[in-house]
Scaffold this motif. Sequence first.
Motif, PDB file in Angstrom:
ATOM      1  N   LEU A   1       0.938  -1.264  -0.132  1.00 13.95           N
ATOM      2  CA  LEU A   1      -0.050  -0.149  -0.182  1.00 13.95           C
ATOM      3  C   LEU A   1       0.939   1.340   0.123  1.00 13.95           C
ATOM      4  CD1 LEU A   1      -3.056  -0.664   2.693  1.00 13.95           C
ATOM      5  CD2 LEU A   1      -2.984  -0.802  -0.003  1.00 13.95           C
ATOM      6  N   ILE A   2       1.762   0.980   0.953  1.00 14.44           N
ATOM      7  CA  ILE A   2       2.396   2.172   0.994  1.00 14.44           C
ATOM      8  C   ILE A   2       3.716   2.342  -0.808  1.00 14.44           C
ATOM      9  CG2 ILE A   2       5.298   2.802   1.739  1.00 14.44           C
ATOM     10  CD1 ILE A   2       4.248   1.784   4.344  1.00 14.44           C
ATOM     11  N   ALA A   3       4.047   1.597  -1.224  1.00 17.15           N
ATOM     12  CA  ALA A   3       4.179   1.736  -2.571  1.00 17.15           C
ATOM     13  C   ALA A   3       3.331   2.429  -3.179  1.00 17.15           C
ATOM     14  CB  ALA A   3       5.187   0.276  -2.566  1.00 17.15           C
ATOM     15  N   TYR A   4       2.691   1.532  -3.616  1.00 18.88           N
ATOM     16  CA  TYR A   4       1.644   2.154  -4.706  1.00 18.88           C
ATOM     17  C   TYR A   4       0.909   3.988  -4.759  1.00 18.88           C
ATOM     18  CZ  TYR A   4      -3.037   1.949  -7.395  1.00 18.88           C
ATOM     19  OH  TYR A   4      -3.722   1.862  -8.477  1.00 18.88           O
ATOM     20  N   VAL A   5       1.236   4.095  -3.469  1.00 17.16           N
ATOM     21  CA  VAL A   5       0.341   5.272  -2.730  1.00 17.16           C
ATOM     22  C   VAL A   5       1.483   5.976  -3.665  1.00 17.16           C
ATOM     23  CG1 VAL A   5      -0.209   6.985  -1.208  1.00 17.16           C
ATOM     24  CG2 VAL A   5      -1.032   4.761  -0.691  1.00 17.16           C
ATOM     25  N   ILE A   6       2.754   5.884  -3.276  1.00 19.67           N
ATOM     26  CA  ILE A   6       4.469   6.356  -3.860  1.00 19.67           C
ATOM     27  C   ILE A   6       4.573   6.512  -5.103  1.00 19.67           C
ATOM     28  CG2 ILE A   6       6.507   7.025  -3.817  1.00 19.67           C
ATOM     29  CD1 ILE A   6       6.359   5.379  -0.789  1.00 19.67           C
ATOM     30  N   VAL A   7       4.172   5.602  -5.890  1.00 15.76           N
ATOM     31  CA  VAL A   7       4.276   5.484  -7.470  1.00 15.76           C
ATOM     32  C   VAL A   7       3.491   5.986  -8.174  1.00 15.76           C
ATOM     33  CG1 VAL A   7       5.174   4.258  -9.166  1.00 15.76           C
ATOM     34  CG2 VAL A   7       5.817   3.840  -7.097  1.00 15.76           C
ATOM     35  N   LYS A   8       1.735   5.406  -7.351  1.00 15.26           N
ATOM     36  CA  LYS A   8       0.279   5.754  -8.482  1.00 15.26           C
ATOM     37  C   LYS A   8      -0.362   6.646  -7.987  1.00 15.26           C
ATOM     38  CE  LYS A   8       1.662   1.871 -10.933  1.00 15.26           C
ATOM     39  NZ  LYS A   8       2.187   2.370 -12.886  1.00 15.26           N
ATOM     40  N   THR A   9       0.098   7.205  -7.341  1.00 18.54           N
ATOM     41  CA  THR A   9      -1.212   8.921  -7.128  1.00 18.54           C
ATOM     42  C   THR A   9      -0.767   9.610  -7.110  1.00 18.54           C
ATOM     43  OG1 THR A   9      -0.760   8.649  -4.596  1.00 18.54           O
ATOM     44  CG2 THR A   9      -1.962   6.743  -5.483  1.00 18.54           C
ATOM     45  N   ARG A  10      -1.207  10.789  -6.656  1.00 20.23           N
ATOM     46  CA  ARG A  10      -1.098  11.322  -6.678  1.00 20.23           C
ATOM     47  C   ARG A  10      -1.429  12.829  -5.386  1.00 20.23           C
ATOM     48  NH1 ARG A  10      -3.026  14.751 -12.200  1.00 20.23           N
ATOM     49  NH2 ARG A  10      -5.015  12.950 -12.082  1.00 20.23           N
ATOM     50  N   PHE A  11      -0.855  12.203  -4.764  1.00 18.98           N
ATOM     51  CA  PHE A  11      -1.646  12.089  -2.875  1.00 18.98           C
ATOM     52  C   PHE A  11      -0.506  13.950  -2.189  1.00 18.98           C
ATOM     53  CE2 PHE A  11      -0.572  10.693   1.287  1.00 18.98           C
ATOM     54  CZ  PHE A  11      -1.959  11.692   2.401  1.00 18.98           C
ATOM     55  N   ALA A  12      -0.775  14.365  -1.660  1.00 14.76           N
ATOM     56  CA  ALA A  12       0.452  15.478  -1.664  1.00 14.76           C
ATOM     57  C   ALA A  12       1.314  15.444  -0.483  1.00 14.76           C
ATOM     58  CB  ALA A  12      -0.313  16.278  -1.402  1.00 14.76           C
ATOM     59  N   ALA A  13       1.173  13.959  -0.028  1.00 14.40           N
ATOM     60  CA  ALA A  13       2.635  13.709   0.600  1.00 14.40           C
ATOM     61  C   ALA A  13       2.997  12.722   0.482  1.00 14.40           C
ATOM     62  CB  ALA A  13       1.599  13.811   2.408  1.00 14.40           C
ATOM     63  N   LYS A  14       2.538  12.711  -0.624  1.00 16.99           N
ATOM     64  CA  LYS A  14       3.103  11.426  -1.463  1.00 16.99           C
ATOM     65  C   LYS A  14       5.141  11.256  -0.951  1.00 16.99           C
ATOM     66  CE  LYS A  14       3.341  11.479  -5.611  1.00 16.99           C
ATOM     67  NZ  LYS A  14       3.761  11.022  -7.719  1.00 16.99           N
ATOM     68  N   GLY A  15       5.817  12.463  -1.503  1.00 11.45           N
ATOM     69  CA  GLY A  15       7.243  12.851  -0.797  1.00 11.45           C
ATOM     70  C   GLY A  15       7.669  12.641   0.433  1.00 11.45           C
ATOM     71  N   LEU A  16       7.289  12.369   1.405  1.00 10.73           N
ATOM     72  CA  LEU A  16       6.914  12.760   2.703  1.00 10.73           C
ATOM     73  C   LEU A  16       7.007  11.203   3.228  1.00 10.73           C
ATOM     74  CD1 LEU A  16       7.591  13.657   5.477  1.00 10.73           C
ATOM     75  CD2 LEU A  16       5.730  14.142   5.709  1.00 10.73           C
ATOM     76  N   LEU A  17       5.846  10.507   2.689  1.00 15.09           N
ATOM     77  CA  LEU A  17       5.588   8.929   2.964  1.00 15.09           C
ATOM     78  C   LEU A  17       6.392   7.997   2.293  1.00 15.09           C
ATOM     79  CD1 LEU A  17       4.022   6.711   3.699  1.00 15.09           C
ATOM     80  CD2 LEU A  17       3.211   7.342   1.450  1.00 15.09           C
ATOM     81  N   ASP A  18       7.110   8.205   1.256  1.00 17.75           N
ATOM     82  CA  ASP A  18       8.215   7.944   0.746  1.00 17.75           C
ATOM     83  C   ASP A  18       9.480   8.026   1.729  1.00 17.75           C
ATOM     84  OD1 ASP A  18      10.498   6.259  -0.680  1.00 17.75           O
ATOM     85  OD2 ASP A  18      10.624   8.328  -2.223  1.00 17.75           O
ATOM     86  N   PHE A  19       9.540   9.126   2.210  1.00 21.10           N
ATOM     87  CA  PHE A  19      11.280   9.566   3.309  1.00 21.10           C
ATOM     88  C   PHE A  19      10.804   8.561   4.458  1.00 21.10           C
ATOM     89  CE2 PHE A  19      12.537  12.144   7.168  1.00 21.10           C
ATOM     90  CZ  PHE A  19      13.831  12.242   6.801  1.00 21.10           C
ATOM     91  N   LEU A  20       9.253   9.111   5.040  1.00 14.17           N
ATOM     92  CA  LEU A  20       9.008   8.417   6.439  1.00 14.17           C
ATOM     93  C   LEU A  20       9.156   6.840   5.725  1.00 14.17           C
ATOM     94  CD1 LEU A  20       6.327   9.838   7.534  1.00 14.17           C
ATOM     95  CD2 LEU A  20       8.316  10.396   8.327  1.00 14.17           C
ATOM     96  N   SER A  21       9.151   6.256   4.889  1.00 12.62           N
ATOM     97  CA  SER A  21      10.013   4.531   4.633  1.00 12.62           C
ATOM     98  C   SER A  21      10.563   4.347   4.535  1.00 12.62           C
ATOM     99  CB  SER A  21       9.140   4.389   3.406  1.00 12.62           C
ATOM    100  OG  SER A  21       9.152   5.303   2.858  1.00 12.62           O
TER     101      SER A  21
END
Length: 574
Positions: A391-411
């Motif tokens: 789910l984390i990877a899908y949100v980072i790659v396939k969506t335009r979620f505003a905080a996906k860059g920060l989510l990538d950093f947190l992961s």
Amino acid sequence: MARPETLEQSTPLGISLNWPLVLMSLLFLVVAFLVLTPLGLMIFNSFQIARPGEPIIYGLDGWRKAFASPGIMGAMWNTFSLAITRQLIALVVGAFLAWLLARTDIPMKGTLEFFFWLSFFLPALPETMGWILLLDPKYGLLNQGLVGLGLFSQPPFNIYSFWGIIWAHLGGTISIKVMLLTPAFRNLDAALEESSRIAGASALGTFFRVVIPVMMPAILVTTILGLIRALEAFEIELVLGVPIGLHVYSTKIHELVSWEPPQFPPAMALSTLFLFVLLLMVALQRLYIGKKSYATITGRGFSIRPTSLGRWRYPAFALVLSIALMFTLVPITLLLMGTFMKLFGFFNIPAPWTLENWRQALKDPVLVRSLWNTVTVGLGAGIVGVLFYSLIAYVIVKTRFAAKGLLDFLSWLPWSIPGILLGVALLWTFLQTKIFIPIYGTVYLLIIAMVIKSMPFGAQLIKSVILQLGNDLEEASRICGGGWWYTYRRVIFPLLLPALITVALVGFISAARDISTVVLLGTGRSRTLSLLMLDFAAGAEFEKATVVAVLIVALVVVAALIARALGGQISLRG
């Protein structure tokens, strides 16, 4: 290239809600809680000098005691000197071995590479116990043999020393270098080497004057990452260093927390200080990556023709095979021998061999419970982890979620936290968060710890696979009326399944072999095999410890073979 899909839909429930956005926000909050809460509490509690359960008192006593603790500066020096020394040795050896595997015509490349893959996954403490049987200054087989042959008057090797600790770590450190650098060497255009040979350079000269300079960005990044991981070393230093007074920061933190009463504030202060150093290293590593180009495959064509070693082909094969077997077969064989010894290490006593160690171990309820805990934690971390990471990877790659860059950093962040620090942070989190107190001391806490610990590897591996999936697959599902969850479950998830199986098995292996992350979290009822083995080894009950170690190695080897069969060759990142 198609743009990422926007996961937007409205569901009327009296009011209009964007459920995909709600779910992605919830995922972000969960990741942030799991990663940032332990770190925040660890920093906060370095200034909280009251004991758990007492009214909060703030002060700097913890920091003062941390720096006034006897031997703390020596422990810091030992930590960095051990880490840097073995990284330098492993880098030279590992880069050369990776080049041989990726860029030359030596035979059986896949088998040789798997040996290093297996060496990386072998638990450090069981390997160390094998080396003790060989290199102990009193009864080590190699020492006794060399003295018996008259080559030395005194045993020449001592596993309980600075260089003994380096040697015990070297197998896993070299193996991860081989695993990380071999794919990078494979992506190097052979035209560069061919040009060097046309100019008259030998294969070895080409390696040092062409290949290494071109590969320097990947080598430096690998070194920084390896150094970060090396700083979390714990169990080998506990068994080999503490008996001779050689402490590192992880053993000092363990010592402070294990005292009666526990010295939590100075332990938190040491952890916080070290965390800042590690985060600085991570920031420098990411900054370096961002400013460098790693492109070795270009649109003008790409050649991967191997370098011919000529008459050196089979000597090179023998060298790589010898190193691979030395760090896998030798310590495992010695470890297995130790399980049948009446007195660990003493071969010269009458009738030194026995089956009693196995009989006692297999009927011991503590071992049976620890085995069950290990399997439970491994399966739990593997199953929960793959669902969470995908789910984390899908949100980072396939969506335009505003905080996906920060989510990538947190992961990525747990990769910068050594296991002992994560254990300390989670300990405070669960002691001070009332809703989590009921699961303290259970295997559920260990599962959560291992899911957090394996998050960088799992999320990034799955992310790399999702990047290869075209958006047209999801678009076709949407056109047919499938919603986001239906598309993910029926289209994306099946395509990710091989990678998910690999991640699950790696999670199982990590849970089975990990000590530093769970050493402060495990209790009598949640003790895993690795913690039971550590208890026996630290108490010099090596006969029992070797039996437990063999069981751990068996679990790891079986899981590694399954992962290789189902997932193929993967690039290991930690």
